[in-house]
Design a protein around this motif. Sequence first.
Motif, PDB file in Angstrom:
ATOM      1  N   GLY A 246      -1.212   2.085   9.534  1.00  0.00           N
ATOM      2  CA  GLY A 246      -2.214   1.908  10.588  1.00  0.00           C
ATOM      3  C   GLY A 246      -1.774   2.619  11.860  1.00  0.00           C
ATOM      4  O   GLY A 246      -2.577   3.262  12.548  1.00  0.00           O
ATOM      5  N   GLU A 247      -0.483   2.522  12.153  1.00  0.00           N
ATOM      6  CA  GLU A 247       0.070   3.185  13.328  1.00  0.00           C
ATOM      7  C   GLU A 247       0.064   4.714  13.153  1.00  0.00           C
ATOM      8  O   GLU A 247      -0.297   5.453  14.068  1.00  0.00           O
ATOM      9  CB  GLU A 247       1.500   2.664  13.568  1.00  0.00           C
TER      10      GLU A 247
ATOM     11  N   SER B  68       0.602 -16.971  -1.273  1.00  0.00           N
ATOM     12  CA  SER B  68       1.183 -15.697  -0.839  1.00  0.00           C
ATOM     13  C   SER B  68       1.712 -15.857   0.577  1.00  0.00           C
ATOM     14  O   SER B  68       1.054 -16.439   1.435  1.00  0.00           O
ATOM     15  CB  SER B  68       0.141 -14.578  -0.885  1.00  0.00           C
TER      16      SER B  68
ATOM     17  N   GLU C  36     -10.190   0.451   4.896  1.00  0.00           N
ATOM     18  CA  GLU C  36     -10.448  -0.980   5.011  1.00  0.00           C
ATOM     19  C   GLU C  36     -11.373  -1.255   6.205  1.00  0.00           C
ATOM     20  O   GLU C  36     -12.237  -2.127   6.150  1.00  0.00           O
ATOM     21  CB  GLU C  36      -9.106  -1.696   5.220  1.00  0.00           C
TER      22      GLU C  36
ATOM     23  N   THR D  42       1.314  -5.612   3.113  1.00  0.00           N
ATOM     24  CA  THR D  42       0.828  -5.754   4.489  1.00  0.00           C
ATOM     25  C   THR D  42       1.665  -4.949   5.472  1.00  0.00           C
ATOM     26  O   THR D  42       1.126  -4.283   6.347  1.00  0.00           O
ATOM     27  CB  THR D  42       0.802  -7.242   4.914  1.00  0.00           C
TER      28      THR D  42
ATOM     29  N   PRO E  56      -6.361 -16.484   3.329  1.00  0.00           N
ATOM     30  CA  PRO E  56      -5.261 -15.968   2.517  1.00  0.00           C
ATOM     31  C   PRO E  56      -4.935 -16.932   1.386  1.00  0.00           C
ATOM     32  O   PRO E  56      -5.173 -18.142   1.505  1.00  0.00           O
ATOM     33  CB  PRO E  56      -4.097 -15.870   3.502  1.00  0.00           C
ATOM     34  N   CYS E  57      -4.406 -16.400   0.294  1.00  0.00           N
ATOM     35  CA  CYS E  57      -4.004 -17.254  -0.815  1.00  0.00           C
ATOM     36  C   CYS E  57      -2.890 -18.184  -0.330  1.00  0.00           C
ATOM     37  O   CYS E  57      -1.931 -17.727   0.300  1.00  0.00           O
ATOM     38  CB  CYS E  57      -3.507 -16.394  -1.971  1.00  0.00           C
TER      39      CYS E  57
ATOM     40  N   GLY F 118       1.783 -13.772   2.798  1.00  0.00           N
ATOM     41  CA  GLY F 118       1.299 -12.521   3.386  1.00  0.00           C
ATOM     42  C   GLY F 118       0.888 -11.597   2.266  1.00  0.00           C
ATOM     43  O   GLY F 118       1.450 -11.638   1.184  1.00  0.00           O
ATOM     44  N   ALA F 119      -0.111 -10.782   2.525  1.00  0.00           N
ATOM     45  CA  ALA F 119      -0.644  -9.914   1.477  1.00  0.00           C
ATOM     46  C   ALA F 119       0.395  -8.914   1.013  1.00  0.00           C
ATOM     47  O   ALA F 119       1.292  -8.527   1.769  1.00  0.00           O
ATOM     48  CB  ALA F 119      -1.854  -9.163   2.005  1.00  0.00           C
ATOM     49  N   SER F 120       0.269  -8.527  -0.239  1.00  0.00           N
ATOM     50  CA  SER F 120       1.148  -7.480  -0.733  1.00  0.00           C
ATOM     51  C   SER F 120       0.875  -6.226   0.088  1.00  0.00           C
ATOM     52  O   SER F 120      -0.261  -5.946   0.451  1.00  0.00           O
ATOM     53  CB  SER F 120       0.834  -7.228  -2.206  1.00  0.00           C
TER      54      SER F 120
ATOM     55  N   LYS G  86       0.865  -1.377   5.245  1.00  0.00           N
ATOM     56  CA  LYS G  86      -0.436  -1.091   5.863  1.00  0.00           C
ATOM     57  C   LYS G  86      -0.304  -0.997   7.382  1.00  0.00           C
ATOM     58  O   LYS G  86      -0.959  -0.185   8.017  1.00  0.00           O
ATOM     59  CB  LYS G  86      -1.453  -2.179   5.500  1.00  0.00           C
ATOM     60  N   GLU G  87       0.556  -1.841   7.947  1.00  0.00           N
ATOM     61  CA  GLU G  87       0.766  -1.801   9.402  1.00  0.00           C
ATOM     62  C   GLU G  87       1.390  -0.468   9.818  1.00  0.00           C
ATOM     63  O   GLU G  87       0.984   0.153  10.799  1.00  0.00           O
ATOM     64  CB  GLU G  87       1.659  -2.971   9.839  1.00  0.00           C
TER      65      GLU G  87
END
Lengths: 309, 65
Positions: A237-238, A224, A202, A230, A220-221, A226-228, A233-234
């Motif tokens: 990301g770590e 929603s 990303e 998310t 953002p929608c 929060g994104a599906s 992904k965090e």
Amino acid sequence: MKCSRCKAPAAVALPSHHSGFCEECFQIFFTRQVETAIRRQKMFTRDERILVALSGGKDSLTLMLELHLQGYDVTGLHIDLGIPNSSEKARKKVQDFCDLHGLQLQVLEMEKEGLPIPDVKKYVNRPVCAVCGKIKRHHFNRVAREGGFDALATGHNLDDEVARLFANTLRWDNAYLSDQGPVLPASDGFVRKVKPLYRLSEFETANYAFIKGIEIHSDPCPYSSGASFTSHKEIWGELEHRSPGSKFQFYDGFLKRGKPAFAMMEHENGPELLPCRECGSPTSAEGLCGVCRIRHSVQENKAKAEQQG
Amino acid sequence: MIQVQLEPEGRLVELSGTKTVLGMLNRLSLRPTMAIVVRDGKLLTPDRRLYNGDALLVRKVTSAG
């Protein structure tokens, strides 16, 4: 930091590749990653017609532009969901982008299909994000099939794929694990689905979009919370920060060593698919497919509500 | 003092005492591959120095749904 390729000052640092690139060399890196994805996964050829699903976000617009620059025959498809104060902005971004680059675009309005998302939210007693996703996938496939396109391309990137694989693994969802991947071959009324950005994160697509001056729809929608994926992904990301390259290793390892086993299992136990009685789309249900059932449900519940005043 | 325009929130943040892009991202609780950082229209890598009066754009990369 210096560019790994030309030694000019770097603009993008990529720990997972032990590299950094200036803006010019980064675009070469990006293009090569997409070329590798298409070639290794045998996604499509230059003789084939590709329908690209365009949401207005950075990934789908980046994919459309990159495939066009590589000389592929691409047509964009944007689905206008009919959500007030949101859908018109996304649609305008997509239309302006396609006008600017001289790209072919089709727009499908859910209002005209009897499935505006505000009505779906109001009259269907299921999580709106799940139903909306189902409706979009259904129509992307239907337009691709009816338009005679050879492949449907989506802007899913490595982060999307890893988050989805992680979620499917947490649930050990055999059906999803059997067919998740950068290519889903055509079968039973489904057009071939491809994800040419699957090797790129990303972060990489965001850098590309910025360098290319792509104006994105990033709101953002409103429906929603929060994104599906998310939170997944965090977490990733770590992990990626602590151990660069983890995302690609996890996903690539699954494709090579995990997916074949799940595919074999599902091949033995998977449901039979038949065309929907109403729209012709493939379905494992008897008679009507899930989206046609949702449409009927919206119509019936809306009529009841209007009668009751 | 540096000014940071945070996207997609559209929030403006002022930070003092940050000398590098990495330091600034740490102050914002962001990892280097979670956002792109731009100064004067140019992308910056985490090792780049920041100067008093800099105006930065920090655009988070995770799709917002």
